[in-house]
Design a protein around this motif. Structure first.
Motif, PDB file in Angstrom:
ATOM      1  N   GLN A   1      15.123   3.818  59.650  1.00  0.00           N
ATOM      2  CA  GLN A   1      15.901   2.642  60.033  1.00  0.00           C
ATOM      3  C   GLN A   1      17.271   2.682  59.349  1.00  0.00           C
ATOM      4  N   ALA A   2      18.307   2.281  60.079  1.00  0.00           N
ATOM      5  CA  ALA A   2      19.666   2.271  59.539  1.00  0.00           C
ATOM      6  C   ALA A   2      19.779   1.245  58.406  1.00  0.00           C
ATOM      7  N   ILE A   3      20.558   1.594  57.398  1.00  0.00           N
ATOM      8  CA  ILE A   3      20.776   0.706  56.263  1.00  0.00           C
ATOM      9  C   ILE A   3      21.957  -0.205  56.582  1.00  0.00           C
ATOM     10  N   SER A   4      21.814  -1.503  56.311  1.00  0.00           N
ATOM     11  CA  SER A   4      22.889  -2.459  56.610  1.00  0.00           C
ATOM     12  C   SER A   4      24.135  -2.138  55.785  1.00  0.00           C
ATOM     13  N   TRP A   5      25.289  -2.541  56.282  1.00  0.00           N
ATOM     14  CA  TRP A   5      26.546  -2.274  55.589  1.00  0.00           C
ATOM     15  C   TRP A   5      26.568  -2.903  54.202  1.00  0.00           C
ATOM     16  N   LYS A   6      25.991  -4.102  54.075  1.00  0.00           N
ATOM     17  CA  LYS A   6      26.006  -4.781  52.773  1.00  0.00           C
ATOM     18  C   LYS A   6      25.146  -4.018  51.763  1.00  0.00           C
ATOM     19  N   ARG A   7      23.982  -3.573  52.201  1.00  0.00           N
ATOM     20  CA  ARG A   7      23.104  -2.806  51.308  1.00  0.00           C
ATOM     21  C   ARG A   7      23.760  -1.479  50.937  1.00  0.00           C
ATOM     22  N   ARG A   8      24.442  -0.856  51.897  1.00  0.00           N
ATOM     23  CA  ARG A   8      25.138   0.401  51.636  1.00  0.00           C
ATOM     24  C   ARG A   8      26.224   0.195  50.573  1.00  0.00           C
ATOM     25  N   LEU A   9      26.985  -0.903  50.692  1.00  0.00           N
ATOM     26  CA  LEU A   9      28.019  -1.204  49.695  1.00  0.00           C
ATOM     27  C   LEU A   9      27.418  -1.510  48.333  1.00  0.00           C
ATOM     28  N   LYS A  10      26.283  -2.202  48.303  1.00  0.00           N
ATOM     29  CA  LYS A  10      25.631  -2.519  47.034  1.00  0.00           C
ATOM     30  C   LYS A  10      25.111  -1.262  46.345  1.00  0.00           C
ATOM     31  N   ASN A  11      24.886  -0.199  47.108  1.00  0.00           N
ATOM     32  CA  ASN A  11      24.361   1.042  46.548  1.00  0.00           C
ATOM     33  C   ASN A  11      25.455   2.099  46.381  1.00  0.00           C
ATOM     34  N   PHE A  12      26.690   1.634  46.279  1.00  0.00           N
ATOM     35  CA  PHE A  12      27.862   2.476  46.098  1.00  0.00           C
ATOM     36  C   PHE A  12      28.269   2.362  44.638  1.00  0.00           C
TER      37      PHE A  12
ATOM     38  N   PHE B   1      28.716  -6.258  43.871  1.00  0.00           N
ATOM     39  CA  PHE B   1      27.624  -7.211  44.051  1.00  0.00           C
ATOM     40  C   PHE B   1      28.175  -8.354  44.894  1.00  0.00           C
ATOM     41  N   PHE B   2      27.290  -9.095  45.499  1.00  0.00           N
ATOM     42  CA  PHE B   2      27.695 -10.192  46.377  1.00  0.00           C
ATOM     43  C   PHE B   2      27.285 -11.519  45.756  1.00  0.00           C
ATOM     44  N   ASP B   3      28.205 -12.494  45.762  1.00  0.00           N
ATOM     45  CA  ASP B   3      27.886 -13.808  45.206  1.00  0.00           C
ATOM     46  C   ASP B   3      27.156 -14.666  46.250  1.00  0.00           C
ATOM     47  N   GLU B   4      26.919 -15.918  45.882  1.00  0.00           N
ATOM     48  CA  GLU B   4      26.191 -16.840  46.774  1.00  0.00           C
ATOM     49  C   GLU B   4      26.912 -17.064  48.099  1.00  0.00           C
ATOM     50  N   GLU B   5      28.248 -16.911  48.077  1.00  0.00           N
ATOM     51  CA  GLU B   5      29.045 -17.104  49.294  1.00  0.00           C
ATOM     52  C   GLU B   5      29.226 -15.799  50.066  1.00  0.00           C
ATOM     53  N   ASP B   6      28.464 -14.780  49.690  1.00  0.00           N
ATOM     54  CA  ASP B   6      28.486 -13.473  50.359  1.00  0.00           C
ATOM     55  C   ASP B   6      29.806 -12.729  50.196  1.00  0.00           C
ATOM     56  N   LYS B   7      30.554 -13.033  49.126  1.00  0.00           N
ATOM     57  CA  LYS B   7      31.806 -12.335  48.860  1.00  0.00           C
ATOM     58  C   LYS B   7      31.534 -11.183  47.889  1.00  0.00           C
ATOM     59  N   PRO B   8      32.089  -9.994  48.184  1.00  0.00           N
ATOM     60  CA  PRO B   8      31.861  -8.865  47.277  1.00  0.00           C
ATOM     61  C   PRO B   8      32.735  -8.965  46.029  1.00  0.00           C
TER      62      PRO B   8
END
Length: 193
Positions: free
Chosen positions: A3-14, A80-87
């Protein structure tokens, strides 16, 4: 099919990394005699307009070779992403007089990432940071994390990024330090203290 990894998860694992290295010993005379002979052999192949002795070459270039240098600092940064989904970028500097301590701390950070999903990013990482780091882990008797176990893999199987490689646009002879790249792209930086 995986399964493809979501963009947010990919960024969190960078994970951005940058190594600072020095010669392993203060001078060539302090180096183990067996390694001294190896350095003398290696330094015969260095070309320069200056005539330098093996000891002079050691002072100038030993920090660039994992067999003769050591890591004194690793800068790591991740999103990392905060509660407002901002990186947000979180940066940590690992430094010590004891290289093994730095490497253990680095492994603790790296081992928090899901296996097979961590992507390293460094400037000149493919030519310097990734191989130097892997060699120093092995020299210190520490395990290679899955993200650095790239031997035998095909280029498209290796997730790591290299900002220098992207800037070269295929011109392998072109080298631009990260500070120069930031300057020409008008990216603000802070001077190191």
């Amino acid at each position: 099919m995986p399964q493809a990894i979501s963009w947010k998860r990919r960024l969190k694992n960078f994970l951005f990394i940058d190594l600072k290295t020095v010669a392993g010993e203060p001078s060539l005379l302090s180096v183990d005699s067996r390694l001294q002979r190896q350095w003398e052999e290696k330094s015969r192949h260095f070309k320069s307009e200056e005539e330098l002795s093996a000891a002079g070459w050691y002072d100038r270039r030993a920090a660039s070779y994992a067999e003769f240098g050591k890591i004194i600092c690793i800068g790591v940064g991740g999103l990392f992403f905060d509660e407002e989904d901002k990186p947000h970028l979180k940066v940590k500097l690992l430094s010590s007089d004891d290289e093994a301590t730095i490497l253990q701390e680095f492994l603790t950070i790296v081992n928090r990432y899901p296996p097979g999903e961590l992507t390293f990013c460094a400037h000149n990482g493919k030519e310097f940071d990734y191989p130097f780091l892997s060699r120093r882990l092995m020299i210190n008797g520490l395990p290679l994390p899955p993200a650095l176990q790239i031997s035998g893999k095909k280029p498209w199987e290796i997730l790591h990024k290299d900002t220098l490689e992207h800037w070269q646009f295929g011109d392998k002879r072109h080298f631009a330090p990260l500070d120069l790249l930031a300057a020409v792209l008008n990216i603000p930086t802070r001077p190191l203290e």
